[in-house]
Design an enzyme around this catalytic site. Structure first.
Site, mmCIF file in Angstrom:
data_model
loop_
_atom_site.group_PDB
_atom_site.id
_atom_site.type_symbol
_atom_site.label_atom_id
_atom_site.label_comp_id
_atom_site.label_asym_id
_atom_site.label_seq_id
_atom_site.Cartn_x
_atom_site.Cartn_y
_atom_site.Cartn_z
ATOM 1 N N LYS A 1 -18.646 -7.702 -39.122
ATOM 2 C CA LYS A 1 -18.439 -8.843 -39.600
ATOM 3 C C LYS A 1 -19.931 -9.677 -37.487
ATOM 4 O O LYS A 1 -18.718 -9.945 -36.867
ATOM 5 C CB LYS A 1 -17.525 -10.304 -39.323
ATOM 6 C CG LYS A 1 -17.715 -11.330 -39.088
ATOM 7 C CD LYS A 1 -16.735 -11.934 -39.811
ATOM 8 C CE LYS A 1 -17.323 -13.761 -40.244
ATOM 9 N NZ LYS A 1 -16.214 -14.922 -40.773
ATOM 10 N N CYS B 1 -10.156 -20.428 -39.022
ATOM 11 C CA CYS B 1 -11.242 -21.440 -38.657
ATOM 12 C C CYS B 1 -11.297 -22.490 -39.993
ATOM 13 O O CYS B 1 -11.829 -23.452 -39.366
ATOM 14 C CB CYS B 1 -12.606 -20.628 -39.022
ATOM 15 S SG CYS B 1 -13.448 -20.131 -40.133
ATOM 16 N N ARG C 1 -18.517 -18.001 -31.784
ATOM 17 C CA ARG C 1 -17.331 -17.150 -32.240
ATOM 18 C C ARG C 1 -18.030 -15.099 -31.552
ATOM 19 O O ARG C 1 -17.520 -14.639 -31.690
ATOM 20 C CB ARG C 1 -18.271 -16.799 -33.711
ATOM 21 C CG ARG C 1 -17.303 -18.496 -34.513
ATOM 22 C CD ARG C 1 -16.973 -17.770 -35.157
ATOM 23 N NE ARG C 1 -16.683 -18.645 -36.468
ATOM 24 C CZ ARG C 1 -16.185 -19.769 -36.502
ATOM 25 N NH1 ARG C 1 -15.428 -20.198 -35.431
ATOM 26 N NH2 ARG C 1 -16.061 -20.843 -37.698
ATOM 27 N N CYS D 1 -11.624 -19.670 -34.993
ATOM 28 C CA CYS D 1 -10.628 -18.290 -36.158
ATOM 29 C C CYS D 1 -9.092 -17.816 -36.067
ATOM 30 O O CYS D 1 -8.917 -16.401 -36.048
ATOM 31 C CB CYS D 1 -11.772 -16.975 -36.183
ATOM 32 S SG CYS D 1 -13.194 -17.431 -37.459
ATOM 33 N N LYS E 1 -20.951 -7.557 -42.675
ATOM 34 C CA LYS E 1 -21.854 -9.087 -43.070
ATOM 35 C C LYS E 1 -22.833 -9.343 -42.195
ATOM 36 O O LYS E 1 -22.283 -9.437 -41.086
ATOM 37 C CB LYS E 1 -20.614 -10.418 -43.559
ATOM 38 C CG LYS E 1 -20.580 -11.357 -43.509
ATOM 39 C CD LYS E 1 -19.336 -12.167 -43.443
ATOM 40 C CE LYS E 1 -19.648 -13.375 -43.551
ATOM 41 N NZ LYS E 1 -18.604 -14.382 -43.092
ATOM 42 N N TYR F 1 -22.843 -15.399 -53.691
ATOM 43 C CA TYR F 1 -22.949 -17.222 -54.459
ATOM 44 C C TYR F 1 -23.668 -16.888 -56.102
ATOM 45 O O TYR F 1 -23.954 -17.926 -56.037
ATOM 46 C CB TYR F 1 -23.611 -18.147 -53.871
ATOM 47 C CG TYR F 1 -22.239 -18.103 -52.808
ATOM 48 C CD1 TYR F 1 -21.237 -18.765 -52.305
ATOM 49 C CD2 TYR F 1 -22.931 -17.585 -50.665
ATOM 50 C CE1 TYR F 1 -20.673 -18.780 -51.148
ATOM 51 C CE2 TYR F 1 -22.339 -17.228 -50.052
ATOM 52 C CZ TYR F 1 -21.053 -18.578 -49.723
ATOM 53 O OH TYR F 1 -20.197 -17.985 -48.597
ATOM 54 N N ARG G 1 -19.957 -23.015 -42.965
ATOM 55 C CA ARG G 1 -19.692 -24.089 -42.519
ATOM 56 C C ARG G 1 -19.672 -25.272 -42.500
ATOM 57 O O ARG G 1 -18.879 -26.139 -42.315
ATOM 58 C CB ARG G 1 -20.138 -24.032 -40.711
ATOM 59 C CG ARG G 1 -19.811 -22.587 -40.725
ATOM 60 C CD ARG G 1 -20.268 -21.921 -39.146
ATOM 61 N NE ARG G 1 -19.742 -20.584 -38.676
ATOM 62 C CZ ARG G 1 -20.263 -19.525 -37.630
ATOM 63 N NH1 ARG G 1 -21.074 -20.938 -36.717
ATOM 64 N NH2 ARG G 1 -20.083 -19.313 -37.478
#
Ligand code: PBG
Length: 328
Positions: free
Chosen positions: A200, A122, A222, A130, A253, A318, A210
């Site tokens: 996912k 993607c 998706r 993807c 996820k 993160y 994104r």
């Protein structure tokens, strides 16, 4: 007057007791730092919706990787943002593409750092899906599963050739783990593990990513490949299939809205479980903290500990670099 004979507070009375009773010790060893790389040099574009995270060029990526390693975090996962996107995501598997350059640069600078790569198209396709597009039986444009597998295999091989320590397919095509495993083995990469994005979900929480990866789908969504967030049993089936196909680590996820899935997976399967605390989970807490509504460090560590408590051993987050420093 009767007194409580059992007093839960007795063992909470002081910090020493609390340390002794603590069931989950979050460690920097549990964390994986996502990093974004694009072409150029000296690039450090902050991602507005993900404060403290940047689009980096290979040279600044190396600096960031060193800092991650310095914080005691053992692994990074790399996402490439190519200059040129096309219908088949050619830059995902080009030997001289941005992601292969990035792998080589980081491995050279930090040989002991585990370099994982996201294997997906993607970020590299002009339509943002993807995989490759065809028209399905309903007359709608959709991702062609088996044609995509061939490209994912090329991508995983290119990353392994460039020196990736682990590959992480995140596309949700059927059969991709087995296809990648067979191809890696045939090419002499039998010691490269696969961390599969197994469960996912089609989630609203990927929004900031994104922006960071410049990868929103240009049409549709998706939902024909990522999972319906209502489905837990299906998630376990996805995980079981990936394990059968040879996944070494399986991932759930996003993380926080899916703690029940993490827990069920950890109870059922004996492979290491990873969880991805995704961009939207991060951004929500960051934004609240920026308004003074939450204490960022406390909220971050609470969520990471909760994800570990649910049963994940590894957490892609993160906050990895900062949390590594907080925990040391
Ligand atoms: C690629 C990929 C995505 C994320 C990780 N790998 C985006 C998506 O599926 O749209 C999202 C990570 C995040 O939100 O932090 N398929």
């Amino acid at each position: 007057m009767t007194f409580p004979r059992v007093r839960m507070r007795r063992l909470r009375r002081n910090a020493t007791f609390r340390r002794m009773m603590c069931e989950i010790a979050l460690s920097p060893d549990d964390l994986i730092m996502p990093l974004f790389v694009r072409c150029g040099s000296g690039v450090r574009n902050e991602i507005p919706s993900m404060p403290g995270n940047y689009q980096l060029s290979p040279d600044t990526l190396v600096e960031e990787a060193r800092a991650v390693e310095g914080a005691g975090v053992p692994a990074v996962i790399l996402f490439g943002i190519p200059d040129e996107k096309d219908a088949v995501g050619s830059q995902a598997y080009a030997a001289d593409g941005i992601i292969c350059q990035a792998i080589e640069a980081v491995k050279q600078a930090c040989p002991a750092l585990c370099v994982i790569t996201d294997v997906c198209l993607c970020e590299y396709t002009d339509h943002g899906h993807c995989g490759v597009i065809h028209v399905n039986r309903d007359g709608r444009r959709d991702v062609d599963n088996d044609a995509t597998l061939e490209l994912l295999v090329k991508e995983a091989l290119a990353h392994a050739h460039a020196g990736a320590d682990m590959v992480a397919p995140s596309d949700m095509m059927d059969g991709r783990v087995g296809a990648i495993r067979d191809a890696l083995d045939a090419a002499g990469f039998s010691d490269v593990p696969i961390m599969a994005y197994s469960a996912k979900f089609a989630s609203a929480f990927y929004g900031p990513f994104r922006d960071a990866a410049e990868s929103p789908p240009q049409f549709g969504d998706r939902c024909s490949y990522q999972m319906d967030y209502a489905n837990g049993r299906e998630a376990l089936r996805e995980i079981a299939l990936d394990i059968e196909e040879g996944a070494d680590i399986v991932m759930v996820k996003p993380a926080l809205p899916y703690l029940d899935i993490i827990r069920r997976a950890a109870e059922r399967f004996d492979v290491p479980i990873a969880a991805y605390q995704v961009s939207g989970e991060f951004a929500a807490i960051k934004a609240a903290a920026a308004n003074g509504w939450l204490d960022e460090k406390r909220a971050a560590l609470e969520t990471l500990t909760a994800i570990r408590r649910a049963g994940a051993k590894l957490i892609l987050t993160y906050w990895a670099k900062e949390a590594g420093a907080w925990l040391r």
